[in-house]
Design an enzyme around this catalytic site. Structure first.
Site, PDB file in Angstrom:
ATOM      1  N   HIS A  18       0.876  -1.184   0.000  1.00 60.23           N
ATOM      2  CA  HIS A  18       0.000   0.000   0.000  1.00 60.23           C
ATOM      3  C   HIS A  18       0.908   1.227   0.000  1.00 60.23           C
ATOM      4  O   HIS A  18       1.703   1.398   0.939  1.00 60.23           O
ATOM      5  CB  HIS A  18      -0.866   0.022   1.253  1.00 60.23           C
ATOM      6  CG  HIS A  18      -1.715  -1.209   1.414  1.00 60.23           C
ATOM      7  ND1 HIS A  18      -3.030  -1.264   1.010  1.00 60.23           N
ATOM      8  CD2 HIS A  18      -1.427  -2.442   1.912  1.00 60.23           C
ATOM      9  CE1 HIS A  18      -3.519  -2.471   1.263  1.00 60.23           C
ATOM     10  NE2 HIS A  18      -2.562  -3.205   1.813  1.00 60.23           N
ATOM     11  N   GLU A 199      -7.097 -12.536   6.407  1.00 63.47           N
ATOM     12  CA  GLU A 199      -6.029 -11.912   7.213  1.00 63.47           C
ATOM     13  C   GLU A 199      -6.493 -12.010   8.670  1.00 63.47           C
ATOM     14  O   GLU A 199      -5.980 -12.819   9.438  1.00 63.47           O
ATOM     15  CB  GLU A 199      -5.811 -10.455   6.790  1.00 63.47           C
ATOM     16  CG  GLU A 199      -4.733  -9.725   7.606  1.00 63.47           C
ATOM     17  CD  GLU A 199      -4.648  -8.223   7.305  1.00 63.47           C
ATOM     18  OE1 GLU A 199      -5.611  -7.666   6.738  1.00 63.47           O
ATOM     19  OE2 GLU A 199      -3.618  -7.613   7.671  1.00 63.47           O
ATOM     20  N   ASP A 278       2.742  -2.681   4.486  1.00 64.66           N
ATOM     21  CA  ASP A 278       2.884  -1.273   4.889  1.00 64.66           C
ATOM     22  C   ASP A 278       4.247  -1.116   5.561  1.00 64.66           C
ATOM     23  O   ASP A 278       4.344  -1.006   6.796  1.00 64.66           O
ATOM     24  CB  ASP A 278       1.757  -0.911   5.872  1.00 64.66           C
ATOM     25  CG  ASP A 278       0.394  -1.112   5.253  1.00 64.66           C
ATOM     26  OD1 ASP A 278      -0.009  -0.285   4.422  1.00 64.66           O
ATOM     27  OD2 ASP A 278      -0.262  -2.130   5.572  1.00 64.66           O
TER      28      ASP A 278
HETATM   29  N1  ADE Z   1      -4.705  -1.343   4.383  1.00 63.94           N
HETATM   30  C1  ADE Z   1      -3.397  -1.184   4.493  1.00 63.94           C
HETATM   31  N2  ADE Z   1      -2.835  -2.305   4.980  1.00 63.94           N
HETATM   32  C2  ADE Z   1      -3.834  -3.201   5.175  1.00 63.94           C
HETATM   33  C3  ADE Z   1      -3.916  -4.526   5.649  1.00 63.94           C
HETATM   34  N3  ADE Z   1      -2.836  -5.217   6.045  1.00 63.94           N
HETATM   35  N4  ADE Z   1      -5.116  -5.115   5.728  1.00 63.94           N
HETATM   36  C4  ADE Z   1      -6.212  -4.451   5.357  1.00 63.94           C
HETATM   37  N5  ADE Z   1      -6.194  -3.210   4.898  1.00 63.94           N
HETATM   38  C5  ADE Z   1      -5.018  -2.571   4.807  1.00 63.94           C
HETATM   39 ZN    ZN Z   2      -2.567  -5.033   2.760  1.00 67.27          ZN
END
Ligand code: ADE
Ligand code: ZN
Length: 336
Positions: A18, A199, A278
């Protein structure tokens, strides 16, 4: 990175990144000053100290809060330019980059500002030896109607600048079924489709991302292991999973890296890849993720497994066959 770092030099594709998650504290503070935005952090150390998370939502709250510093086209260019330089230094040869337009539009920044700013940075990527794609992600905690309005506004860039859509943000309570029309429209527009699933949310979200959204790739997907029939399907169809080990650690999807399911996923024959998600928030870019895995004895990852992960990253990419084959040959020729 260490001198003569053979893991760093291993050619890789990054498929789960991202761009807003590459905002390093120093850049956030610079941009805040330039744009006259007050941040409740005195310096980069204070800001970095806030990068401790309980779960996905506690991270997302800070991630969205810090987007306030991104205001102008030049800000987005600087953000993406900094990422591309770091990625190139970590062996990334191809990057499929996510951005979150709704996080900017809803605080008054025009879509055109965001896309033009990112596009200007991506135009410099070939000079760094990196090919790129841009994937527009939608925030699943907002309504599908909101996503559809942004999707339509982005049409002028489809197929040229924007080559795919994704689904991210708060997974629990926002299942794939909420976005079937959005993904149907993306399919009709000839765009690629990816979705975060499995996740924090259950394995059923992965199944639904495949069946209801026709996602071509699943972001994270680590909870697939809870459903043996799903694992068999993911392996048989070689559906790529973009796994993010340091993210999973920092967001407490796993307790320790030694518990990370990646070796089990590979043993099941899944097309798993390693990505940074990230990196400014989770303690490392993509080669740092490879290093963290390689340095964890309990995972038992040999150099040949790292090579497999790099090869998987190109196989799972949206590159054309000829370019993919060239990168795979480079991975095969790499010496550790
Ligand atoms: N936005 C940025 N990182 C994310 C993640 N790991 N899971 C969901 N949304 C996100
Ligand atoms: Zn992500």
């Amino acid at each position: 990175m260490p001198h003569n770092d053979r893991i760093g030099a291993l050619p890789k594709a990054e498929l789960h990144l991202h761009i807003e998650g590459t905002l390093e504290p120093e850049l956030a503070l610079d941009l805040a000053q330039r744009n006259g935005v007050e941040l409740p952090f005195a310096d980069a150390d204070q800001l970095r100290a806030a990068y401790r998370f309980e779960n996905l939502q506690s991270f997302l709250d800070l991630y969205y809060a810090l987007t306030v510093v991104l205001r102008t086209e030049a800000d987005f260019t600087e953000l993406a330019g900094a990422y591309l330089r770091r990625a190139a230094a970590q062996g990334v040869r191809h990057a499929e980059i996510f951005f979150d337009p709704q996080a900017h539009i809803h605080r008054g920044v025009e879509l055109d500002t965001v896309v033009a700013g990112l596009q200007a940075a991506l135009e410099t990527a070939p000079g760094l030896g990196v090919s790129t794609r841009l994937i527009m992600c939608f925030l699943r905690d907002l309504s599908e109607a909101d996503a559809l309005a942004v999707f339509e506004a982005a049409r002028p860039w489809f197929g040229t600048v924007i080559t795919g859509i994704g689904l991210d943000s708060t997974e629990i309570g926002n299942p794939p079924a909420k976005f079937t029309d959005l993904f149907r429209r993306a399919r009709e527009a000839g765009l690629h489709r990816v979705a975060h699933a499995g996740e924090e949310g259950p394995a059923a979200n992965i199944t639904d991302a495949l069946d209801l959204l026709q996602a071509e790739r699943v972001d994270h997907g680590v909870r697939c292991l809870e459903d043996p029939a799903l694992v068999a399907r993911l392996a048989a169809e070689q559906i790529p999973l973009t796994v993010c080990p340091l993210s999973n650690l920092r967001l407490r999807v796993v307790d320790t890296l030694a518990d990370h399911p990646l070796p089990r996923m590979l043993a099941e024959g899944l097309l798993a890849t390693v990505n940074s998600d990230d990196p400014a928030y989770f303690g490392g870019y993509v080669a740092d993720n490879f290093h963290a895995l390689a340095d964890e004895p309990a995972l038992g990852l040999e150099p040949e497994t790292l090579r497999l992960l790099a090869a998987n990253s190109f196989k799972a990419s949206f590159l054309d066959e000829q370019t993919r084959a060239a990168y795979l040959a480079e991975v095969a020729a790499h010496r550790f």
